[in-house]
Every structure is written in structure tokens, then in C-alpha cells.
Design a protein around this motif. Structure first.
Motif, PDB file in Angstrom:
ATOM      1  N   MET A 174     -45.685 -31.465 -37.753  1.00 54.32           N
ATOM      2  CA  MET A 174     -45.651 -32.279 -36.862  1.00 54.32           C
ATOM      3  C   MET A 174     -44.151 -33.268 -36.899  1.00 54.32           C
ATOM      4  N   LYS A 175     -44.224 -33.691 -38.299  1.00 58.13           N
ATOM      5  CA  LYS A 175     -42.908 -34.466 -38.494  1.00 58.13           C
ATOM      6  C   LYS A 175     -41.718 -33.582 -38.227  1.00 58.13           C
ATOM      7  N   GLU A 176     -41.726 -32.326 -38.684  1.00 56.39           N
ATOM      8  CA  GLU A 176     -40.531 -31.469 -38.511  1.00 56.39           C
ATOM      9  C   GLU A 176     -40.109 -31.057 -37.076  1.00 56.39           C
ATOM     10  N   ARG A 177     -41.115 -30.911 -36.524  1.00 55.41           N
ATOM     11  CA  ARG A 177     -40.927 -30.734 -35.000  1.00 55.41           C
ATOM     12  C   ARG A 177     -40.586 -31.903 -34.294  1.00 55.41           C
ATOM     13  N   ILE A 178     -40.790 -32.961 -34.470  1.00 49.04           N
ATOM     14  CA  ILE A 178     -40.212 -34.235 -34.046  1.00 49.04           C
ATOM     15  C   ILE A 178     -38.594 -34.347 -34.562  1.00 49.04           C
ATOM     16  N   GLU A 179     -38.440 -34.196 -35.789  1.00 54.40           N
ATOM     17  CA  GLU A 179     -37.074 -34.362 -36.389  1.00 54.40           C
ATOM     18  C   GLU A 179     -36.417 -33.361 -35.310  1.00 54.40           C
ATOM     19  N   ARG A 180     -36.765 -32.073 -35.180  1.00 54.53           N
ATOM     20  CA  ARG A 180     -35.960 -30.899 -34.671  1.00 54.53           C
ATOM     21  C   ARG A 180     -35.686 -31.571 -33.211  1.00 54.53           C
ATOM     22  N   LEU A 181     -36.739 -31.743 -32.355  1.00 53.08           N
ATOM     23  CA  LEU A 181     -36.540 -32.597 -31.122  1.00 53.08           C
ATOM     24  C   LEU A 181     -35.494 -33.909 -31.101  1.00 53.08           C
ATOM     25  N   LYS A 182     -35.371 -34.684 -32.132  1.00 49.30           N
ATOM     26  CA  LYS A 182     -34.549 -35.624 -32.020  1.00 49.30           C
ATOM     27  C   LYS A 182     -32.987 -35.290 -32.006  1.00 49.30           C
ATOM     28  N   LYS A 183     -32.859 -33.943 -32.665  1.00 48.77           N
ATOM     29  CA  LYS A 183     -31.381 -33.421 -32.697  1.00 48.77           C
ATOM     30  C   LYS A 183     -30.995 -32.830 -31.288  1.00 48.77           C
ATOM     31  N   LEU A 184     -32.173 -32.357 -30.529  1.00 49.00           N
ATOM     32  CA  LEU A 184     -31.656 -31.814 -29.134  1.00 49.00           C
ATOM     33  C   LEU A 184     -31.178 -32.697 -28.175  1.00 49.00           C
ATOM     34  N   THR A 185     -30.170 -32.191 -27.472  1.00 49.37           N
ATOM     35  CA  THR A 185     -29.415 -32.885 -26.404  1.00 49.37           C
ATOM     36  C   THR A 185     -30.480 -32.733 -25.012  1.00 49.37           C
ATOM     37  N   TYR A 186     -30.785 -31.372 -25.009  1.00 50.48           N
ATOM     38  CA  TYR A 186     -31.720 -31.015 -23.980  1.00 50.48           C
ATOM     39  C   TYR A 186     -33.296 -30.745 -24.579  1.00 50.48           C
ATOM     40  N   ILE A 187     -34.294 -31.238 -23.778  1.00 56.33           N
ATOM     41  CA  ILE A 187     -35.614 -31.177 -24.110  1.00 56.33           C
ATOM     42  C   ILE A 187     -36.421 -30.302 -23.372  1.00 56.33           C
ATOM     43  N   PRO A 188     -36.676 -28.932 -23.907  1.00 51.65           N
ATOM     44  CA  PRO A 188     -37.346 -27.989 -22.864  1.00 51.65           C
ATOM     45  C   PRO A 188     -38.763 -28.693 -22.430  1.00 51.65           C
ATOM     46  N   GLN A 189     -39.321 -28.169 -21.192  1.00 51.93           N
ATOM     47  CA  GLN A 189     -40.326 -28.690 -20.676  1.00 51.93           C
ATOM     48  C   GLN A 189     -41.471 -28.567 -21.530  1.00 51.93           C
ATOM     49  N   ASN A 190     -41.789 -27.391 -22.280  1.00 57.89           N
ATOM     50  CA  ASN A 190     -42.953 -27.211 -23.215  1.00 57.89           C
ATOM     51  C   ASN A 190     -42.828 -28.175 -24.211  1.00 57.89           C
ATOM     52  N   GLU A 191     -41.636 -28.691 -24.706  1.00 58.71           N
ATOM     53  CA  GLU A 191     -41.825 -29.757 -25.465  1.00 58.71           C
ATOM     54  C   GLU A 191     -41.933 -31.141 -25.263  1.00 58.71           C
TER      55      GLU A 191
ATOM     56  N   ALA B  22     -44.180 -31.462 -22.741  1.00 57.52           N
ATOM     57  CA  ALA B  22     -45.401 -31.497 -22.586  1.00 57.52           C
ATOM     58  C   ALA B  22     -46.128 -31.810 -23.814  1.00 57.52           C
ATOM     59  N   TRP B  23     -45.806 -31.033 -24.764  1.00 57.08           N
ATOM     60  CA  TRP B  23     -46.173 -31.511 -26.278  1.00 57.08           C
ATOM     61  C   TRP B  23     -46.088 -32.942 -26.617  1.00 57.08           C
ATOM     62  N   LEU B  24     -44.810 -33.553 -26.326  1.00 61.09           N
ATOM     63  CA  LEU B  24     -44.651 -34.796 -26.720  1.00 61.09           C
ATOM     64  C   LEU B  24     -45.493 -35.637 -25.887  1.00 61.09           C
ATOM     65  N   ILE B  25     -45.921 -35.703 -24.689  1.00 64.59           N
ATOM     66  CA  ILE B  25     -46.907 -36.319 -23.498  1.00 64.59           C
ATOM     67  C   ILE B  25     -48.166 -35.965 -24.393  1.00 64.59           C
ATOM     68  N   GLU B  26     -48.532 -34.988 -24.721  1.00 59.73           N
ATOM     69  CA  GLU B  26     -49.872 -34.709 -25.198  1.00 59.73           C
ATOM     70  C   GLU B  26     -50.072 -35.451 -26.764  1.00 59.73           C
ATOM     71  N   GLN B  27     -48.848 -35.562 -27.467  1.00 54.86           N
ATOM     72  CA  GLN B  27     -49.189 -36.350 -28.707  1.00 54.86           C
ATOM     73  C   GLN B  27     -49.156 -37.592 -28.416  1.00 54.86           C
ATOM     74  N   ALA B  28     -48.582 -38.283 -27.274  1.00 55.50           N
ATOM     75  CA  ALA B  28     -48.699 -39.658 -26.996  1.00 55.50           C
ATOM     76  C   ALA B  28     -50.000 -39.913 -26.332  1.00 55.50           C
ATOM     77  N   GLU B  29     -50.481 -39.000 -25.697  1.00 52.22           N
ATOM     78  CA  GLU B  29     -51.986 -39.330 -25.189  1.00 52.22           C
ATOM     79  C   GLU B  29     -53.055 -39.334 -26.304  1.00 52.22           C
ATOM     80  N   LEU B  30     -52.627 -38.295 -27.305  1.00 49.58           N
ATOM     81  CA  LEU B  30     -53.477 -38.230 -28.513  1.00 49.58           C
ATOM     82  C   LEU B  30     -53.759 -39.505 -29.327  1.00 49.58           C
ATOM     83  N   ALA B  31     -52.396 -40.180 -29.226  1.00 49.41           N
ATOM     84  CA  ALA B  31     -52.018 -41.425 -30.213  1.00 49.41           C
ATOM     85  C   ALA B  31     -52.772 -42.524 -29.537  1.00 49.41           C
ATOM     86  N   VAL B  32     -52.773 -42.629 -28.172  1.00 50.68           N
ATOM     87  CA  VAL B  32     -53.291 -43.620 -27.216  1.00 50.68           C
ATOM     88  C   VAL B  32     -55.077 -43.546 -27.487  1.00 50.68           C
ATOM     89  N   LYS B  33     -55.434 -42.411 -27.362  1.00 47.62           N
ATOM     90  CA  LYS B  33     -56.802 -42.108 -27.747  1.00 47.62           C
ATOM     91  C   LYS B  33     -57.401 -42.610 -29.156  1.00 47.62           C
TER      92      LYS B  33
END
Length: 93
Positions: A1-18, A20-31
Motif C-alpha cells: 500500500m505504501k509503495e502504491r501511495i508513493e507511486r501515486l505521489k509522483k504522478l502528475t495525472y492520476i488514472p480513474q481507477n487509482e 477510485a482506489w484512493l477513495i476506497e482507502q479513504a472510506e476504509l480509513a473513516v470506517k
């Protein structure tokens, strides 16, 4: 998970599926946070109930001691009254 987050931080454009994954992770964190908060609340209630039960036990123990002492006095007085009554009956006989 940390690796995926670090990879996303480096992107200038974040794909839709990524996204969605971020939103899912945020929702899980809230729960998870909500579950943790509810567990803490339940723990506080349990601690309060335990402390109240301890106080009740101490009070009941004190009451028991007082009742026992009072009962012992009553028994002593009754024994004395019985002895007096027996002595009077023996004296009348």
C-alpha cells in the motif's frame, strides 16, 4: 500500500481507477476510525460500570458487616433473655 501511495505521489495525472482506489482507502480509513472511536466509547462505559460495581461491592460489604454485628448483638441479647427466663422458671419450680 505504501509503495502504491508513493507511486501515486509522483504522478502528475492520476488514472480513474487509482482515484477510485484512493477513495476506497479513504472510506476504509473513516470506517476504521469510527470503529476505533466506538470501541473506545464502549471501553469507557465498561470501565465506568466496573468502577461503579467496585463501589457497590464495597458498600455491600460494609452493610453486610454492620448487619452481621447487629445480628450478633440480637443473638447475644436473646441468649441473655433465654437464660434469665430459664433462671426464673427454675426459681419458680
Amino acid at each position: 500500500m505504501k509503495e502504491r501511495i508513493e507511486r501515486l505521489k509522483k504522478l502528475t495525472y492520476i488514472p480513474q481507477n487509482e482515484i477510485a482506489w484512493l477513495i476506497e482507502q479513504a472510506e476504509l480509513a473513516v470506517k476504521q476510525r469510527e470503529i476505533i472511536e466506538e470501541n473506545k466509547r464502549q471501553q469507557e462505559v465498561t470501565v465506568h460500570q466496573f468502577r461503579q460495581a467496585q463501589k457497590d461491592i464495597q458498600q455491600l460489604s460494609g452493610d453486610r458487616k454492620r448487619y452481621k454485628q447487629a445480628l450478633e448483638k440480637i443473638i447475644t441479647n436473646l441468649n441473655f433473655a433465654i437464660t434469665v427466663a430459664q433462671n426464673e422458671l427454675e426459681g419458680d419450680a
